[in-house]
Design an enzyme around this catalytic site. Sequence first.
Site, short mmCIF file in Angstrom:
data_model
loop_
_atom_site.label_atom_id
_atom_site.label_comp_id
_atom_site.label_asym_id
_atom_site.label_seq_id
_atom_site.Cartn_x
_atom_site.Cartn_y
_atom_site.Cartn_z
N GLU A 159 -8.29 -31.51 5.87
CA GLU A 159 -8.07 -31.64 4.43
C GLU A 159 -6.96 -32.66 4.20
OE1 GLU A 159 -6.69 -27.80 3.01
OE2 GLU A 159 -4.97 -27.80 4.35
N ARG B 29 -7.07 -26.94 9.42
CA ARG B 29 -8.19 -27.41 8.59
C ARG B 29 -8.26 -28.93 8.59
NH1 ARG B 29 -8.13 -23.36 3.36
NH2 ARG B 29 -7.39 -21.54 4.49
N THR C 76 -16.17 -22.17 -7.11
CA THR C 76 -14.83 -22.44 -6.60
C THR C 76 -14.39 -23.85 -6.98
OG1 THR C 76 -13.47 -22.62 -4.61
CG2 THR C 76 -15.78 -23.13 -4.33
N TYR D 263 -18.05 -22.52 3.86
CA TYR D 263 -17.98 -21.61 2.70
C TYR D 263 -18.02 -22.39 1.39
CZ TYR D 263 -15.62 -19.68 -1.26
OH TYR D 263 -15.30 -19.37 -2.56
N HIS D 264 -17.10 -23.37 1.24
CA HIS D 264 -17.05 -24.09 -0.02
C HIS D 264 -18.39 -24.80 -0.28
CE1 HIS D 264 -12.57 -23.65 0.52
NE2 HIS D 264 -12.64 -23.51 -0.79
N VAL E 47 -6.61 -17.24 -6.02
CA VAL E 47 -6.12 -16.08 -6.77
C VAL E 47 -4.91 -15.47 -6.04
CG1 VAL E 47 -6.76 -13.83 -7.72
CG2 VAL E 47 -8.48 -15.64 -7.52
N LYS F 290 -21.06 -22.75 -1.99
CA LYS F 290 -20.93 -22.65 -3.45
C LYS F 290 -21.52 -23.89 -4.12
CE LYS F 290 -18.03 -18.93 -3.88
NZ LYS F 290 -18.23 -17.75 -4.70
O1 LIG Z 1 -0.77 -19.95 5.37
C1 LIG Z 1 -1.32 -20.85 4.71
C2 LIG Z 1 -2.55 -20.65 4.03
C3 LIG Z 1 -3.10 -21.71 3.36
N1 LIG Z 1 -2.46 -22.93 3.32
C4 LIG Z 1 -3.08 -24.02 2.56
O2 LIG Z 1 -3.21 -23.58 1.23
C5 LIG Z 1 -4.36 -24.17 0.61
C6 LIG Z 1 -5.20 -23.06 0.00
O3 LIG Z 1 -5.70 -22.25 1.04
P1 LIG Z 1 -6.12 -20.73 0.78
O4 LIG Z 1 -6.40 -20.12 2.11
O5 LIG Z 1 -5.13 -20.06 -0.09
O6 LIG Z 1 -7.43 -20.90 -0.10
P2 LIG Z 1 -8.89 -21.42 0.26
O7 LIG Z 1 -9.18 -21.39 1.70
O8 LIG Z 1 -9.11 -22.71 -0.44
O9 LIG Z 1 -9.83 -20.32 -0.40
C7 LIG Z 1 -9.41 -19.44 -1.44
O10 LIG Z 1 -9.38 -20.13 -2.66
C8 LIG Z 1 -10.64 -20.73 -3.03
C9 LIG Z 1 -10.38 -21.46 -4.34
S1 LIG Z 1 -10.03 -23.15 -4.07
O11 LIG Z 1 -8.98 -23.28 -3.06
O12 LIG Z 1 -11.26 -23.75 -3.55
O13 LIG Z 1 -9.65 -23.73 -5.32
C10 LIG Z 1 -11.67 -19.63 -3.19
O14 LIG Z 1 -12.92 -20.20 -3.48
C11 LIG Z 1 -11.78 -18.84 -1.89
O15 LIG Z 1 -12.68 -17.77 -2.03
C12 LIG Z 1 -10.40 -18.29 -1.50
O16 LIG Z 1 -10.46 -17.61 -0.27
C13 LIG Z 1 -5.08 -24.94 1.72
O17 LIG Z 1 -4.76 -26.30 1.58
C14 LIG Z 1 -4.49 -24.39 3.00
O18 LIG Z 1 -4.48 -25.33 4.05
C15 LIG Z 1 -1.27 -23.12 3.97
O19 LIG Z 1 -0.69 -24.20 3.94
N2 LIG Z 1 -0.73 -22.07 4.64
#
Ligand SMILES: O=c1ccn([C@@H]2O[C@H](COP(=O)(O)OP(=O)(O)O[C@H]3O[C@H](CS(=O)(=O)O)[C@@H](O)[C@H](O)[C@H]3O)[C@@H](O)[C@H]2O)c(=O)[nH]1
Length: 484
Positions: free
Chosen positions: A419, A417, A235, A272-273, A302, A276
Amino acid sequence: MAIIAHLLSTTCSLDVSSSNKLHFKSINQCSTPIPTSFNMGISFLSLKNLSLQSKRSAKYVIRTSVVSMSQKAKTHNDSGSQQTADGDSSRKKVMVIGGDGYCGWATALHLSNKGYEVAIVDNLIRRLFDDQLGLDSLTPISSIHNRTRRWKSLTGKDIQLFVGDICEFDFLAEAFKSFQPDAVVHFGEQRSAPYSMIDRSRAVYTQHNNVIGTLNVLFAIKEFREECHLVKLGTMGEYGTPNIDIEEGYITITHNGRTDTLPYPKQASSFYHLSKVHDSHNIAFTCKAWGIRATDLNQGVVYGVRTDETAMHEELVNRLDYDAVFGTALNRFCVQAAVGHPLTVYGKGGQTRGYLDIRDTVQCVEIAIANPAQPGEFRVFNQFTEQFSVNTLAALVTKAGEKLGLEVKTISVPNPRVEAEEHYYNAKHTKLIELGLQPHLLSDSLLDSLLNFAVHFKDRVDAKQIMPSVSWKKIGVKPRTVAA
Ligand SMILES: O=c1ccn([C@@H]2O[C@H](COP(=O)(O)OP(=O)(O)O[C@H]3O[C@H](CS(=O)(=O)O)[C@@H](O)[C@H](O)[C@H]3O)[C@@H](O)[C@H]2O)c(=O)[nH]1
């Protein structure tokens, strides 16, 4: 079938071997226990009349769809073909672990369509998580058995199925010895950051499942299939949000006059992260120590649901999560817009990540398999195509929604979160492009089609699942149900 159904509801283990003989083992004989976290958490969870004991007998092994000789004899001119030493054309075998999930299912079909011989390994636990938490995919999805049967009837292509848990080495070893993969694509991990932050038991489960599962895959390759190429889903979240450019896996540093190329620093921000990150370290070590060949695909967030293959029939449709535990940002925003729920930007909304279309996930994995790492090489690709802040995504969905006549509002939700909400972000992502990736960039037409898709299924949306209820700061030891 009635006999099989009966057997599965008892505490037996079933193996349908290629010779069509049934082998039974008692669960006690063959399985390691369900992770303690699960035993602890389960009694607190709403199970919607689900019999856990029968679901847990997913610890059986079912192998179906043995490739027929006639199919083996076919000539394939596509990317799945390879020449064997004796000049025969045979197909490259790819084991897709986690092949019943969102990315795994789309990838398994894509590789099968491209001429690879595909086996899916999956313990179906993603479906159990939904049952435990009272969630559901926006799209109705078929059972894995109906999915693979439908694929066979539409295309004539077999996908072998091994149902079981890769944390049980005996199961994984049997699957390896039987299928003999040339490449393993490993999606088989608990992939939700919020899920890993629900409570102690989910945090422990996530790290146990992910780290031990990957270790077992590494041992299986070493023991049974040394040449096999591991394509592991990592990730982008492994890197966190440093105030410098993010490189692809490694960074060259000069320190006190000496220079070295070292693994890029990891600053993951959920259990989770972090799982990985631990995986990456274990893989890097075994590449050095045992000569494993591996590619870590550090994937971004994705979006999307349709691929050429999943669009072929309603029984092949992929899952689409919109809830606050498994739904990812852009998919959630499209579903929220479709049902008139304000878009849920967490905090200031400056959180920037790499994003990609699911059609590019399947393309990237195919590219990695077609261009394997060398023995002993630990290769890292950053797998995303564009960067967006959450605010930018909300603005794009608002504009696209308005074009369709939807009234789209955005709210700022207190960030559940921990972050950075405003930060520098510039991540390299050139290696897959150099190998031929042709990105599907986020376009008005994709947003239109995702929004239309969400509107089509909007009656299936449970609005209670949209607002986040998992807090990074409030995680405790007490097992909890994520209340709807
Ligand atoms: O309703 C929402 C949902 C999410 N976010 C924000 O959008 C960002 C991305 O969150 P996400 O829930 O879309 O993604 P994340 O939790 O990071 O995890 C997803 O994306 C990761 C890639 S990455 O984000 O680490 O590049 C993969 O590893 C995971 O399996 C997948 O579930 C975060 O800053 C989160 O706080 C919002 O502002 N509003």
